[in-house]
Write a protein that holds these residues in place. Sequence first.
Motif, short mmCIF file in Angstrom:
data_model
loop_
_atom_site.label_atom_id
_atom_site.label_comp_id
_atom_site.label_asym_id
_atom_site.label_seq_id
_atom_site.Cartn_x
_atom_site.Cartn_y
_atom_site.Cartn_z
N SER A 48 27.76 -11.90 -1.22
CA SER A 48 28.43 -11.17 -2.31
C SER A 48 28.88 -9.79 -1.85
O SER A 48 29.94 -9.31 -2.26
N VAL A 51 32.16 -9.96 0.21
CA VAL A 51 33.40 -10.37 -0.45
C VAL A 51 34.47 -9.29 -0.33
O VAL A 51 35.62 -9.59 0.01
N THR A 52 34.12 -8.05 -0.60
CA THR A 52 35.14 -6.98 -0.58
C THR A 52 35.74 -6.80 0.82
O THR A 52 36.97 -6.79 0.95
N ARG A 67 32.86 -12.98 -6.73
CA ARG A 67 31.81 -12.01 -6.36
C ARG A 67 30.70 -11.97 -7.41
O ARG A 67 29.53 -11.97 -7.07
#
Length: 177
Positions: A48, A51-52, A67
């Motif tokens: 998670s 993700v960015t 996310r």
Amino acid sequence: FKAAVLLAVCTPGLVSAWWWLNSDLGARPVQQLIHNSGLWTIRLLLISLAVTPLRSVLDWPRLLLVRRMLGVSAMVYGMLHLTLYVIQQKWSVPFVASEIVHRFYLTIGFVALLALIALGVTSTDGMTRRMGRWWKRLHRLAYPAAALAVLHYFIQSKANVSEPVFVAGLYVWLMLY
């Protein structure tokens, strides 16, 4: 895409349940389930957090759609991890609380879990609207929660620390990126 990710995050739990039903978890099945759920908590938490950066690198904005699902799944696996530990201790919540207070690595893991629960509870659209700018500040707890989870994993690993070292390196790389 979201359905595929949901299936993917449920798969480790379903596989573990299958192994338990078929007695494929060895002599200490609950202990193995505790380890499996803990591993998936950390894996999903780091995914998670990745993700960015992945969204930027892959130029794939839709990645942000999953996310929240990944973070909430990490929280669910973390809660399962603690619940299985309570089961292993024959549902003796006072004993478990005592262990959490007296064993440093359990204290660290519990604090990380509390942070994940706070993040999971405030991850709904309604809570995001109600909290306004405070929501983003609260959700920055994901970074120290992940650090605590990695530390918990590292400390509890007795002999084989290769995977915790890898996970710690991945966390540091994500934070530096």
